[in-house]
Scaffold this motif. Sequence first.
Motif, short mmCIF file in Angstrom:
data_model
loop_
_atom_site.label_atom_id
_atom_site.label_comp_id
_atom_site.label_asym_id
_atom_site.label_seq_id
_atom_site.Cartn_x
_atom_site.Cartn_y
_atom_site.Cartn_z
N GLU A 2 90.18 55.72 67.26
CA GLU A 2 89.05 55.39 66.37
C GLU A 2 89.41 55.94 65.19
O GLU A 2 89.77 57.14 64.79
CB GLU A 2 87.72 55.64 66.67
CG GLU A 2 87.25 55.07 68.06
CD GLU A 2 85.85 55.10 68.39
OE1 GLU A 2 85.90 56.19 68.84
OE2 GLU A 2 85.32 54.01 68.66
N ARG A 3 88.95 55.19 63.82
CA ARG A 3 89.26 55.82 62.53
C ARG A 3 88.26 55.27 61.86
O ARG A 3 87.77 54.41 61.86
CB ARG A 3 90.51 55.25 61.79
CG ARG A 3 91.83 55.82 62.77
CD ARG A 3 93.23 55.45 61.75
NE ARG A 3 94.26 55.88 62.36
CZ ARG A 3 94.83 57.11 62.19
NH1 ARG A 3 94.15 58.00 61.58
NH2 ARG A 3 95.82 57.65 62.89
N SER A 4 87.92 56.21 60.81
CA SER A 4 86.95 55.80 59.95
C SER A 4 87.32 56.11 58.27
O SER A 4 87.99 56.98 58.26
CB SER A 4 85.64 56.69 59.90
OG SER A 4 85.62 58.08 59.88
N THR A 5 87.09 55.47 57.57
CA THR A 5 87.58 55.57 56.06
C THR A 5 86.75 56.45 55.24
O THR A 5 87.26 57.08 54.22
CB THR A 5 87.47 54.34 55.38
OG1 THR A 5 86.30 53.75 55.40
CG2 THR A 5 88.30 53.19 56.05
N THR A 7 83.62 60.00 55.30
CA THR A 7 82.64 60.80 55.96
C THR A 7 81.57 61.03 55.56
O THR A 7 81.28 61.36 54.01
CB THR A 7 83.37 62.22 56.23
OG1 THR A 7 84.57 61.82 56.97
CG2 THR A 7 82.55 63.12 56.84
N GLU A 205 79.51 60.42 60.75
CA GLU A 205 80.84 59.52 60.94
C GLU A 205 81.51 60.35 62.03
O GLU A 205 81.78 61.35 62.21
CB GLU A 205 81.73 59.22 59.76
CG GLU A 205 80.96 58.55 58.70
CD GLU A 205 80.51 57.22 59.24
OE1 GLU A 205 81.49 56.56 59.77
OE2 GLU A 205 79.56 56.63 58.81
N SER A 208 88.65 61.02 62.09
CA SER A 208 89.65 60.00 61.85
C SER A 208 90.62 60.01 63.16
O SER A 208 91.66 59.25 63.03
CB SER A 208 90.17 60.10 60.61
OG SER A 208 90.69 61.24 60.56
N HIS A 209 90.58 61.11 63.94
CA HIS A 209 91.58 61.39 64.88
C HIS A 209 90.69 61.82 66.29
O HIS A 209 89.44 62.46 66.19
CB HIS A 209 92.45 62.48 64.80
CG HIS A 209 93.40 62.32 63.54
ND1 HIS A 209 94.25 61.34 63.35
CD2 HIS A 209 93.13 62.90 62.09
CE1 HIS A 209 95.03 61.58 62.08
NE2 HIS A 209 94.19 62.20 61.47
N ASP A 338 85.92 65.12 60.07
CA ASP A 338 87.09 65.60 60.47
C ASP A 338 87.24 67.09 60.48
O ASP A 338 88.12 67.79 61.31
CB ASP A 338 88.40 65.11 59.62
CG ASP A 338 88.89 63.58 59.75
OD1 ASP A 338 88.48 63.13 60.66
OD2 ASP A 338 89.29 63.23 58.76
#
Length: 406
Positions: A2-5, A7, A205, A208-209, A338
Amino acid sequence: MERSTTTIIEPPAVESLTDAERRRSIAAALGCIAAVGVGLGATLPLLALRMESMGASATLIGLNTAMVGLSHILFTPLVPRILRHVPMMAFLITCAMVASLGTLAYVALPDVYFWFPIRFVTASALAGLFIVSEIWINQVTLEKSRGRVMGLYATIFSGSFALGPVMLLAIGTDGTLPFLLTATMMLVAILPLQLGKGLMPHLTEKPSHSFAAFILVAPAATFAALAYGAIETQVFNLLPIYSLRSGATADVAALVLTVFAAGNVALQVPIGYLADRIDRRLVLAGCAAIGVAGPLLLPATAGQPWLLYPVLFAYGGVVVGLYTVGLALLGQRFSGADLAGANAAFVVMYSLGSLLGPAAGGIAMDTFQPHGLPMSLALVASFGLILTLWRRSSAGPIDPPEGDRP
């Protein structure tokens, strides 16, 4: 994966903190970790001595101590997820209360076998305090001073941890009082948190990893934590024994850990200052290089205190830079969720090293008498050195940014 653009950091955003608010926020986190350090520094020898007096075998005492590392490995990966749903202040207060009540539970349930689950829960709460304090400090610190602040963090924790055994010397280890005072110190950690009220980052959020991916995304930092965890536990468990087997007197053997710890306290801020001036991976490689050279000097200096003590002081001060500079590298590269995920991976790797280190050092000592311990310490550090140099050459140097990104 899953990734988020983005935070999201809920108001007040750490970018908007004034200098005074930023200093207050950092001071709150440092005060919290100082109180916990004293309590933890007292707990380790206190439990070992009390189990000994209760007739527990050395194996049972060792297995109980291993609950600390096991709890860190199992609980730490959950912390970033918890922080997405629980405010940082509430989480830290809960951890401090659980750690304090858990310490009192040793008195309420004076049975070695009950102490296994108690220690697992208490150590998990302490792990929560540590990792969240590190995330908090790294998140609100300006890039230009990150190394120095991480050095101050390491200095305060090392110094407060060393005060724990001193506290036991003053009050003794018998009866209820040492447990009561230790529990009180852990609760005291709640008090400085009030300085940071409204100034803590809040993470909403997902990272991203995945958790495991952070180990490979930032290998120089995470494997430096693994190396230091293995080195630290080998030194504190086996260095006095090595000193005796190498011909040192009992008085010298009793002082070696004090000298090593004094280096821990004295040199972290200078190392952090250096990490703010030049490429941090280069500083990390330098710490690893001293981590190789220091142990290799031990056989030649073991019987000569006037040489041994300066070597141990410098070695102890510089090798802990693997942890300090590793933390600064995480803060330089990551932020928000992150940073929480990367910091969790960092602590897990440190804890894994702490579990594996003593066994590796003990096997080396039994196999290569009497100098197996220096060989083991140098080998662990050389692994970190090779990885750091490889990572720097493959990814290119990183110059600390001049900007003030938290």
